[in-house]
Design an enzyme around this catalytic site. Structure first.
Site, PDB file in Angstrom:
ATOM      1  CB  VAL A  63      -0.986   0.024   1.192  1.00  0.00           C
ATOM      2  CG1 VAL A  63      -1.915  -1.175   1.162  1.00  0.00           C
ATOM      3  CG2 VAL A  63      -0.243   0.115   2.524  1.00  0.00           C
ATOM      4  CG  ASN A  89      -7.349  -3.183   8.644  1.00  0.00           C
ATOM      5  OD1 ASN A  89      -7.554  -2.861   9.813  1.00  0.00           O
ATOM      6  ND2 ASN A  89      -6.740  -4.320   8.321  1.00  0.00           N
ATOM      7  CB  SER A 141      -4.947   3.589  16.908  1.00  0.00           C
ATOM      8  OG  SER A 141      -4.560   3.159  18.193  1.00  0.00           O
ATOM      9  CE1 TYR A 154      -0.553   1.315  14.775  1.00  0.00           C
ATOM     10  CE2 TYR A 154      -1.091   2.373  16.858  1.00  0.00           C
ATOM     11  CZ  TYR A 154      -1.423   1.527  15.815  1.00  0.00           C
ATOM     12  OH  TYR A 154      -2.657   0.894  15.817  1.00  0.00           O
ATOM     13  CE  LYS A 158      -3.405   2.864  12.988  1.00  0.00           C
ATOM     14  NZ  LYS A 158      -4.155   2.334  11.811  1.00  0.00           N
TER      15      LYS A 158
END
Length: 245
Positions: A63, A89, A141, A154, A158
């Protein structure tokens, strides 16, 4: 057993990161609701297992690659003539404390989470506009709002997805396209890797006292993709047992 029923017959759905976990269960939910589902993953073994289990078509793709993303979108259009639902996702983890994190740890996480969400959504827009309809559901998240030690990359990715969701919701609304996100708290590979004593403490912080099985996340995704959610856009829906309260 869920008492929610949706019918996505005649609709084409792309689910990224669909080889296992939440993505696999989202793919299953759409397949059971009669959609034509395209499962996207970069792990050939996981993808093969998922496609065999669900009877859906799998497309091997990274992706973070614009070329791979366009190839997936072209494949769906060639086979079905339309794209109705995109579920972004796909994600990876490269957890380290900030001062131990390499450029590659940072850039690879951003490329998959933020970059994949951006690239797939952008590639689908011309088809959404031509149809005058479309649904985008992004997976973000709680960490993107509150942070988590060892996950600065991360968390940044997010949080960016939340901003992206709200911005693109405003941009695409005129074309009949809704863009929303879910913020799940599921028992995935990341949770499984946590030592048991730490997991007990994490579960105690969740008002409902447990992590959800990935299948428990799918109802929210199906709802946001459905006609019943046609007047909902730019929303980040927590599916997290109350941890974000």
């Amino acid at each position: 057993m869920s008492n929610l029923t949706f019918d996505f017959a005649g609709r084409s759905v792309i689910v990224t990161g669909a080889g296992q976990g939440i993505g696999l269960e989202i793919g299953r939910a759409f397949a059971l609701a009669n959609a034509t589902v395209f499962l996207v993953d970069f792990d050939q073994g996981a993808l093969d297992s998922a496609t065999k289990e669900l009877g859906c078509q799998g497309v091997l793709a990274d992706v973070s690659s614009s070329e791979d993303v366009q190839r997936v979108v072209d494949t769906v259009i060639e086979q079905t003539g339309r794209i109705d639902v995109l579920v972004n996702n796909a994600g990876i983890l490269r957890d380290k404390l900030l001062w131990k994190m390499s450029d590659d740890d940072y850039e690879s996480v951003m490329a998959v989470h933020s970059g994949g969400t951006f690239r797939f959504t952008r590639a689908c827009v011309p088809h959404f506009r031509a149809q005058g309809s479309g649904r985008v559901i992004n997976v973000t998240s709680y960490t993107g709002l509150r942070g988590n030690i060892g996950q600065s990359n991360y968390s940044m990715a997010k949080a960016g997805i939340i901003g992206f969701t709200k911005t693109v919701a405003k941009e695409l609304a005129r074309f009949g396209v809704t863009v929303n996100a879910i913020s799940p708290n599921a028992d995935t590979r990341m949770i499984a890797s946590i030592p048991q004593e730490k997991r007990v403490g994490l579960e105690a912080a969740i008002p409902l006292g447990r992590f959800a099985p990935p299948s428990e996340i799918t109802g929210a995704v199906a709802f946001l993709a459905s006609d019943e959610a046609s007047y909902i856009t730019g929303v980040v829906l927590p599916v997290d047992g109350g941890i974000s309260i």
